[in-house]
Design an enzyme around this catalytic site. Structure first.
Site: not given
Length: 291
Positions: A107, A138
């Site tokens: 992220y 991911r």
């Protein structure tokens, strides 16, 4: 020490959504009896994103205690916060895990320099061996072979779980990290080619469901018997595919429920499988000779 079939353990839950530690302990014993070469608790397949920190630590403690030295335990210890990761890796070391699996920070998208700083800080905080988990699909961060080579100079950074799906990475990382750097596949479907390129095992989702077949498959590749390994691949490939039609841990838990191993319950935001995917998994279980 770290090679072969290493199930990325699911975390079983009770019908009311709490940790089912009794079932977890039974699964650990079953995996060892089935021939798994090691266990990896609290990775993505262990639903690490929705476990509390206390639950995370408790699962690792229970797995290490139940294993009791019979096979290596690689504890999930990744975070997108370096400070948080230090706490997790120190805990894994304190309770007796054999290594830590550390995902590239997700992220917040660090640069390659940030990745080097992150893993260096973790290595300085503990002597526990670290296995890098590179999964750009991911984390949206891809550690380059050159960066991995820099980190491989740190004695406690010993290997990688590579889920890039790029088989050439194994050879590239042999150049930058050396042939003794432990390379483990993070994708069941490409584990055959991965080992042919120089890998030594797989941290596997499918091994939750078919540990004996996955262990025998890995044994064949490590013995250089790729003809026999291909026979196992043909039996397992429909299961590899079907489990990942929807999120893999949901597929794995459903398949395990069909075998009477654990409840299929998962935590939100994940939801149960759709009926078409259930039918695909049932057919794949039948193809593999498991039902």
């Amino acid at each position: 020490m770290f090679k072969g079939s290493l199930p990325a353990l699911v975390t079983p839950f009770t019908p009311d959504g709490e940790l089912d530690l009794d079932t977890l302990r039974k699964l650990v014993d079953w995996h060892i009896d089935q021939g798994s070469h090691g266990l990896v608790p609290v990775g993505t397949t262990g639903e690490s994103p929705t476990l509390t920190h206390d639950e995370h630590r408790l699962v690792i403690e229970e797995v290490v205690r139940t294993v009791d030295g019979r096979v290596p335990v690689i504890a999930g210890a990744g975070s997108n916060s370096t400070r948080e990761g230090i706490g997790l890796i120190r805990h894994a070391a304190e309770v007796g895990a054999d290594a830590a699996l550390v995902v590239t920070p997700y992220y917040n998208k660090p640069t390659q320099a940030g990745l080097i700083a992150h893993y260096t800080a973790l290595a300085e905080a503990s002597d526990l061996p670290i296995i890098i988990y590179n999964i750009p699909g991911r984390s949206v961060v891809d550690m380059t072979p050159e960066t991995m080579g820099e980190l491989a100079k740190i004695p406690s950074i010993i290997g990688v779980k590579d889920a890039t799906g790029k088989l050439e990475r194994v050879s590239q990382q042999r150049i930058t990290c050396g042939p003794d750097f432990v390379q483990l596949s993070g994708e069941d479907g490409t584990a055959l080619g991965f080992n042919a390129h120089g890998g030594v095992g797989c941290i596997s989702v499918t091994a939750n469901v078919a540990p004996k077949l996955c262990a025998e498959f890995q044994n064949a590749t490590l013995a250089g018997d790729y003809a026999r390994a291909l026979e196992y691949q043909d039996r397992l490939m429909p299961l590899h595919i079907a489990i990942f039609v929807e999120p893999g841990l949901v597929g794995a838990k459903y398949a395990m429920s069909r075998l009477g191993l654990c409840d299929e319950r998962v935590r939100l935001p994940l939801v149960p499988l759709t009926d078409p995917t259930r039918r695909l998994i049932d057919a794949a279980l039948d193809h593999a000779g498991l039902i």
